[in-house]
Design a protein around this motif. Structure first.
Motif, PDB file in Angstrom:
ATOM      1  N   ASN A 173       0.835  -1.201   0.000  1.00  0.00           N
ATOM      2  CA  ASN A 173       0.000   0.000   0.000  1.00  0.00           C
ATOM      3  C   ASN A 173       0.871   1.254   0.000  1.00  0.00           C
ATOM      4  OD1 ASN A 173      -2.503   1.356  -0.018  1.00  0.00           O
ATOM      5  ND2 ASN A 173      -2.419   1.672   2.182  1.00  0.00           N
ATOM      6  N   SER A 174       2.021   1.152  -0.651  1.00  0.00           N
ATOM      7  CA  SER A 174       2.912   2.306  -0.778  1.00  0.00           C
ATOM      8  C   SER A 174       2.472   3.178  -1.950  1.00  0.00           C
ATOM      9  CB  SER A 174       4.346   1.838  -1.014  1.00  0.00           C
ATOM     10  OG  SER A 174       4.460   1.237  -2.297  1.00  0.00           O
ATOM     11  N   SER A 175       3.018   4.371  -2.013  1.00  0.00           N
ATOM     12  CA  SER A 175       2.698   5.279  -3.127  1.00  0.00           C
ATOM     13  C   SER A 175       3.169   4.695  -4.454  1.00  0.00           C
ATOM     14  CB  SER A 175       3.346   6.649  -2.888  1.00  0.00           C
ATOM     15  OG  SER A 175       4.726   6.516  -2.608  1.00  0.00           O
ATOM     16  N   LEU A 176       4.203   3.848  -4.431  1.00  0.00           N
ATOM     17  CA  LEU A 176       4.681   3.220  -5.663  1.00  0.00           C
ATOM     18  C   LEU A 176       3.678   2.201  -6.180  1.00  0.00           C
ATOM     19  CD1 LEU A 176       8.479   2.644  -4.872  1.00  0.00           C
ATOM     20  CD2 LEU A 176       7.372   4.610  -5.948  1.00  0.00           C
ATOM     21  N   HIS A 177       3.203   1.334  -5.309  1.00  0.00           N
ATOM     22  CA  HIS A 177       2.220   0.335  -5.717  1.00  0.00           C
ATOM     23  C   HIS A 177       0.914   0.999  -6.156  1.00  0.00           C
ATOM     24  CE1 HIS A 177       4.005  -3.590  -4.837  1.00  0.00           C
ATOM     25  NE2 HIS A 177       4.616  -3.019  -3.802  1.00  0.00           N
ATOM     26  N   VAL A 178       0.414   1.901  -5.331  1.00  0.00           N
ATOM     27  CA  VAL A 178      -0.868   2.547  -5.635  1.00  0.00           C
ATOM     28  C   VAL A 178      -0.761   3.370  -6.911  1.00  0.00           C
ATOM     29  CG1 VAL A 178      -2.584   4.208  -4.818  1.00  0.00           C
ATOM     30  CG2 VAL A 178      -1.569   2.579  -3.204  1.00  0.00           C
ATOM     31  N   GLY A 179       0.345   4.105  -7.063  1.00  0.00           N
ATOM     32  CA  GLY A 179       0.513   4.949  -8.249  1.00  0.00           C
ATOM     33  C   GLY A 179       0.598   4.168  -9.541  1.00  0.00           C
ATOM     34  N   THR A 180       1.380   3.085  -9.548  1.00  0.00           N
ATOM     35  CA  THR A 180       1.508   2.289 -10.770  1.00  0.00           C
ATOM     36  C   THR A 180       0.222   1.526 -11.096  1.00  0.00           C
ATOM     37  OG1 THR A 180       2.582   0.533  -9.459  1.00  0.00           O
ATOM     38  CG2 THR A 180       4.014   2.052 -10.668  1.00  0.00           C
ATOM     39  N   LYS A 181      -0.530   1.165 -10.059  1.00  0.00           N
ATOM     40  CA  LYS A 181      -1.824   0.520 -10.310  1.00  0.00           C
ATOM     41  C   LYS A 181      -2.810   1.496 -10.945  1.00  0.00           C
ATOM     42  CE  LYS A 181      -1.554  -3.065  -6.738  1.00  0.00           C
ATOM     43  NZ  LYS A 181      -2.052  -3.524  -5.409  1.00  0.00           N
ATOM     44  N   LEU A 182      -2.768   2.749 -10.509  1.00  0.00           N
ATOM     45  CA  LEU A 182      -3.608   3.785 -11.127  1.00  0.00           C
ATOM     46  C   LEU A 182      -3.231   3.946 -12.600  1.00  0.00           C
ATOM     47  CD1 LEU A 182      -3.586   6.533  -8.332  1.00  0.00           C
ATOM     48  CD2 LEU A 182      -5.567   5.179  -9.060  1.00  0.00           C
ATOM     49  N   LEU A 183      -1.931   3.904 -12.874  1.00  0.00           N
ATOM     50  CA  LEU A 183      -1.463   4.027 -14.253  1.00  0.00           C
ATOM     51  C   LEU A 183      -1.930   2.842 -15.087  1.00  0.00           C
ATOM     52  CD1 LEU A 183       0.304   5.475 -16.372  1.00  0.00           C
ATOM     53  CD2 LEU A 183       2.274   4.209 -15.469  1.00  0.00           C
ATOM     54  N   LYS A 184      -1.800   1.659 -14.555  1.00  0.00           N
ATOM     55  CA  LYS A 184      -2.196   0.460 -15.285  1.00  0.00           C
ATOM     56  C   LYS A 184      -3.688   0.455 -15.602  1.00  0.00           C
ATOM     57  CE  LYS A 184      -2.021  -4.596 -15.178  1.00  0.00           C
ATOM     58  NZ  LYS A 184      -1.584  -5.798 -14.427  1.00  0.00           N
ATOM     59  N   SER A 185      -4.496   0.945 -14.668  1.00  0.00           N
ATOM     60  CA  SER A 185      -5.951   0.938 -14.854  1.00  0.00           C
ATOM     61  C   SER A 185      -6.448   2.061 -15.753  1.00  0.00           C
ATOM     62  CB  SER A 185      -6.652   1.017 -13.494  1.00  0.00           C
ATOM     63  OG  SER A 185      -6.400   2.275 -12.879  1.00  0.00           O
ATOM     64  N   GLY A 186      -5.535   2.943 -16.163  1.00  0.00           N
ATOM     65  CA  GLY A 186      -5.919   4.022 -17.065  1.00  0.00           C
ATOM     66  C   GLY A 186      -6.417   5.273 -16.385  1.00  0.00           C
ATOM     67  N   GLU A 187      -6.258   5.365 -15.068  1.00  0.00           N
ATOM     68  CA  GLU A 187      -6.702   6.568 -14.359  1.00  0.00           C
ATOM     69  C   GLU A 187      -5.697   7.705 -14.479  1.00  0.00           C
ATOM     70  OE1 GLU A 187      -8.695   5.881 -10.511  1.00  0.00           O
ATOM     71  OE2 GLU A 187      -8.383   3.744 -10.906  1.00  0.00           O
ATOM     72  N   GLY A 188      -4.548   7.410 -15.029  1.00  0.00           N
ATOM     73  CA  GLY A 188      -3.540   8.416 -15.319  1.00  0.00           C
ATOM     74  C   GLY A 188      -2.761   7.986 -16.545  1.00  0.00           C
ATOM     75  N   ASP A 189      -1.937   8.906 -17.081  1.00  0.00           N
ATOM     76  CA  ASP A 189      -1.222   8.631 -18.325  1.00  0.00           C
ATOM     77  C   ASP A 189       0.265   8.383 -18.137  1.00  0.00           C
ATOM     78  OD1 ASP A 189      -3.451   9.223 -20.364  1.00  0.00           O
ATOM     79  OD2 ASP A 189      -3.472  11.002 -19.089  1.00  0.00           O
ATOM     80  N   VAL A 190       0.814   8.812 -16.995  1.00  0.00           N
ATOM     81  CA  VAL A 190       2.227   8.625 -16.723  1.00  0.00           C
ATOM     82  C   VAL A 190       2.430   8.672 -15.217  1.00  0.00           C
ATOM     83  CG1 VAL A 190       2.674  11.105 -16.978  1.00  0.00           C
ATOM     84  CG2 VAL A 190       4.575   9.491 -17.206  1.00  0.00           C
ATOM     85  N   PHE A 191       3.434   7.932 -14.740  1.00  0.00           N
ATOM     86  CA  PHE A 191       3.760   7.919 -13.313  1.00  0.00           C
ATOM     87  C   PHE A 191       5.143   8.511 -13.127  1.00  0.00           C
ATOM     88  CE2 PHE A 191       5.645   5.598  -9.605  1.00  0.00           C
ATOM     89  CZ  PHE A 191       4.838   6.155  -8.619  1.00  0.00           C
ATOM     90  N   VAL A 192       5.277   9.425 -12.158  1.00  0.00           N
ATOM     91  CA  VAL A 192       6.540  10.108 -11.887  1.00  0.00           C
ATOM     92  C   VAL A 192       6.905   9.913 -10.416  1.00  0.00           C
ATOM     93  CG1 VAL A 192       7.760  12.316 -11.869  1.00  0.00           C
ATOM     94  CG2 VAL A 192       6.063  11.839 -13.657  1.00  0.00           C
ATOM     95  N   SER A 193       8.170   9.551 -10.155  1.00  0.00           N
ATOM     96  CA  SER A 193       8.613   9.377  -8.776  1.00  0.00           C
ATOM     97  C   SER A 193      10.070   9.779  -8.620  1.00  0.00           C
ATOM     98  CB  SER A 193       8.447   7.924  -8.320  1.00  0.00           C
ATOM     99  OG  SER A 193       8.973   7.745  -7.008  1.00  0.00           O
ATOM    100  N   ALA A 194      10.371  10.434  -7.493  1.00  0.00           N
ATOM    101  CA  ALA A 194      11.749  10.753  -7.129  1.00  0.00           C
ATOM    102  C   ALA A 194      12.197   9.857  -5.983  1.00  0.00           C
ATOM    103  CB  ALA A 194      11.869  12.226  -6.734  1.00  0.00           C
ATOM    104  N   GLY A 195      11.509   8.750  -5.796  1.00  0.00           N
ATOM    105  CA  GLY A 195      11.802   7.848  -4.694  1.00  0.00           C
ATOM    106  C   GLY A 195      12.922   6.871  -4.992  1.00  0.00           C
TER     107      GLY A 195
END
Length: 338
Positions: free
Chosen positions: A79-101
């Motif tokens: 349930n990290s921002s990496l998992h949640v963010g990439t899942k949002l990207l995969k599902s089409g809720e966003g177009d690109v994922f950006v992280s400085a982590g």
């Protein structure tokens, strides 16, 4: 175009990612999804004014530190921002994922969630470095320290697509980083890779030949490929030299009164120099080879760097580089190597 930003990634999160997001909204008009601990992110976001509909927060409770092992993040921090963010990207809720982590964790989670482009064995981290004419696209710069010839061949295919469609190079000149221009120079990796790229050249790839270290900056190549060990050394060395040059220039100007007077007339040139060597201008590094666009920003990024990483991410998504890499694989064919 919606950008998903890891609000908990980076040395100064969530302050820097949130400020970078606000700046991007104001300058570019993006719609941004901030992923992280909602209460913390909201508290930071409330410091700024911006169109309410342009930024939303998605909660992710688990924290990923720079010290965390990628395997542990994959297994235990779901349930990290990496998992949640990439899942949002995969599902089409966003177009690109950006992280400085954590770079390793970003790569591992992105690969696990999004998967690889068909025909690509290993994703590669790329970097844009200034040269005397425009810029050089260098990859890999850290994702794969041990490579086979076929991996470097695939890096060239991916780099060609990015340089052509994002950097707007009409027919990108591809180079293989080695210790000499002749195809007989280098180690076994570069010699065998040269053969594969020469075969692809017969199918239309603009493979110019071996590139030496100086070619990264002289503008003779648009894309240069190497393994991640060599590429990361080149990248870190470049960042260090840029900082040293800027510091030496400042010290020499301040050392002499006449130089300080002359510097007044050189202010535009000095500003231009700083802009060309400032990593913050380039934003982030595209992670190529995945089925969706991912940008990895420097852990020490400031708000300006995050803002530009978001811009680079949007360009990555808008130009459909993923689809063009797939086209390149079909055009040049998957060439087997050892």
């Amino acid at each position: 175009m919606r950008v998903i930003l890891d609000a908990m990634g980076g040395d100064k999160a969530p302050y820097v990612p949130v400020l970078g997001a606000v700046q991007a909204v104001k300058e570019f008009g993006y719609r941004i999804i901030l992923v992280g601990r909602e209460e913390v992110v909201k508290k930071e976001l409330d410091k700024y004014s911006f169109p309410a509909s342009s930024i939303e927060i998605v909660n992710a409770e688990d924290m990923v530190t720079m010290e965390d092992q990628p395997s542990e993040v994959l297994k235990k921090k779901r349930n990290s921002s990496l998992h949640v963010g990439t899942k949002l990207l995969k599902s089409g809720e966003g177009d690109v994922f950006v992280s400085a982590g954590n770079t390793g964790a970003v790569m591992a989670v992105s690969l696990f969630t999004l998967g690889r482009i068909k025909g690509i064995d290993r994703p590669a981290i790329s970097a844009i470095l200034p040269n005397l004419k425009s810029q050089t696209f260098l990859l890999d710069v850290g994702a794969n320290v041990d490579c086979k010839p076929v991996h470097l061949f695939q890096f060239a295919i991916m780099g060609e697509a990015y340089a052509r469609y994002v950097l707007k190079e009409e027919n990108p000149r591809i180079g293989l980083l080695s210790i000499g221009e002749e195809d007989t120079k280098g180690n076994e990796l570069t010699k065998e890779t040269f053969k594969l790229l020469a075969m692809a050249r017969e199918r239309g790839l603009n493979f110019v030949g071996n590139a030496e270290g100086r070619d990264i900056y002289n503008g003779n190549f648009d894309v240069i490929v190497c393994d991640g060990f060599v590429g990361n050394v080149c990248l870190k060395l470049s960042e260090s030299v840029a900082k040293i040059l800027a510091k030496i220039l400042k010290e020499e100007i301040e050392k002499h009164f006449i130089s300080r007077l002359g510097a007044i007339t050189l202010i535009p040139a000095i500003k231009g120099f700083k802009k060309r060597i400032d990593y913050a201008e380039w934003g982030g590094a595209p992670l190529l080879g995945l089925k969706k666009p991912v940008i990895i920003a420097h852990g020490s990024s400031n708000a300006k760097a995050i803002k530009n990483a978001l811009r680079v991410g949007v360009e990555f998504a808008e130009t459909k580089v993923v689809e063009h890499i797939e086209e390149n694989m079909g055009k040049y064919g998957k060439i087997d190597g050892n």
